[in-house]
Design a protein around this motif. Structure first.
Motif, PDB file in Angstrom:
ATOM      1  N   LEU A   5      18.094  13.599  59.782  1.00 13.59           N
ATOM      2  CA  LEU A   5      19.037  14.293  60.652  1.00 13.59           C
ATOM      3  C   LEU A   5      19.773  15.391  59.872  1.00 13.59           C
ATOM      4  N   LEU A   6      20.220  15.048  58.683  1.00 19.53           N
ATOM      5  CA  LEU A   6      20.919  16.023  57.851  1.00 19.53           C
ATOM      6  C   LEU A   6      20.012  17.201  57.499  1.00 19.53           C
ATOM      7  N   ALA A  10      20.541  21.020  58.631  1.00 26.25           N
ATOM      8  CA  ALA A  10      20.594  22.096  57.635  1.00 26.25           C
ATOM      9  C   ALA A  10      19.609  23.210  57.988  1.00 26.25           C
ATOM     10  N   ASN A  11      18.451  22.849  58.542  1.00 18.90           N
ATOM     11  CA  ASN A  11      17.507  23.873  59.012  1.00 18.90           C
ATOM     12  C   ASN A  11      18.124  24.684  60.152  1.00 18.90           C
ATOM     13  N   TYR A  73       8.753  19.740  49.033  1.00 21.20           N
ATOM     14  CA  TYR A  73       9.069  20.481  50.253  1.00 21.20           C
ATOM     15  C   TYR A  73      10.158  21.524  50.009  1.00 21.20           C
ATOM     16  N   SER A  74      11.034  21.263  49.049  1.00 17.37           N
ATOM     17  CA  SER A  74      12.130  22.189  48.761  1.00 17.37           C
ATOM     18  C   SER A  74      11.634  23.516  48.203  1.00 17.37           C
ATOM     19  N   VAL A  75      10.392  23.558  47.769  1.00 18.16           N
ATOM     20  CA  VAL A  75       9.839  24.779  47.191  1.00 18.16           C
ATOM     21  C   VAL A  75       9.062  25.585  48.241  1.00 18.16           C
ATOM     22  N   ALA A  83      17.867  23.637  52.992  1.00 12.60           N
ATOM     23  CA  ALA A  83      17.990  22.338  53.668  1.00 12.60           C
ATOM     24  C   ALA A  83      17.880  21.179  52.676  1.00 12.60           C
ATOM     25  N   GLU A  84      16.986  21.290  51.710  1.00 11.29           N
ATOM     26  CA  GLU A  84      16.816  20.213  50.735  1.00 11.29           C
ATOM     27  C   GLU A  84      18.004  20.105  49.790  1.00 11.29           C
ATOM     28  N   ILE A  85      18.607  21.245  49.431  1.00 15.35           N
ATOM     29  CA  ILE A  85      19.804  21.184  48.586  1.00 15.35           C
ATOM     30  C   ILE A  85      20.922  20.470  49.331  1.00 15.35           C
ATOM     31  N   ILE A  86      21.108  20.809  50.598  1.00 19.20           N
ATOM     32  CA  ILE A  86      22.162  20.154  51.378  1.00 19.20           C
ATOM     33  C   ILE A  86      21.860  18.672  51.563  1.00 19.20           C
ATOM     34  N   THR A  87      20.623  18.343  51.916  1.00 17.56           N
ATOM     35  CA  THR A  87      20.240  16.950  52.147  1.00 17.56           C
ATOM     36  C   THR A  87      20.410  16.104  50.888  1.00 17.56           C
TER      37      THR A  87
END
Length: 112
Positions: A5-6, A10-11, A73-75, A83-87
């Motif tokens: 969800l997070l 973020a997306n 996926y963060s790359v 989104a991955e930094i926030i998650t």
């Protein structure tokens, strides 16, 4: 699962980033890739969108592993990076590079 969800939220936020602020995020993403290529001492190349899916996935996995990102996926692209930094805010390793990336994310969020 709260992390999904997070990530999706973020997306959604990434889609709201104003055009004037997007270069901040893009620069953080390309700086991360620069740092990776510096570490492996190879000429930098941003062609992550390799025509062969397996090469693309393998390249993302190598970058994520060396840079200690929680997932390959963060790359994928700047939005997924955001989104991955926030998650994974608390799980992203603390070092000079990630401090810079987190700062860029904070700058973008304050401009939304």
């Amino acid at each position: 699962r709260p992390d999904f969800l997070l990530h999706e939220y973020a997306n959604f936020i990434a889609d709201l980033i104003p055009k004037q602020s997007y270069p901040i995020l893009l620069k953080a993403y390309t700086d991360m890739l620069d740092e990776y290529y510096k570490r492996i001492k190879k000429k930098k190349t941003y062609n992550l969108q390799d025509t062969k899916k397996e090469n693309y996935k393998a390249k993302r996995q190598k970058i994520a592993k060396l840079m200690k990102w929680p997932s390959a996926y963060s790359v994928s692209n700047p939005d997924e990076f955001f989104a991955e930094i926030i998650t994974n805010w608390k799980n992203v390793p603390s070092n000079v590079a990630t401090y810079k990336f987190k700062n860029a994310v904070k700058q973008v969020i304050t401009r939304i």
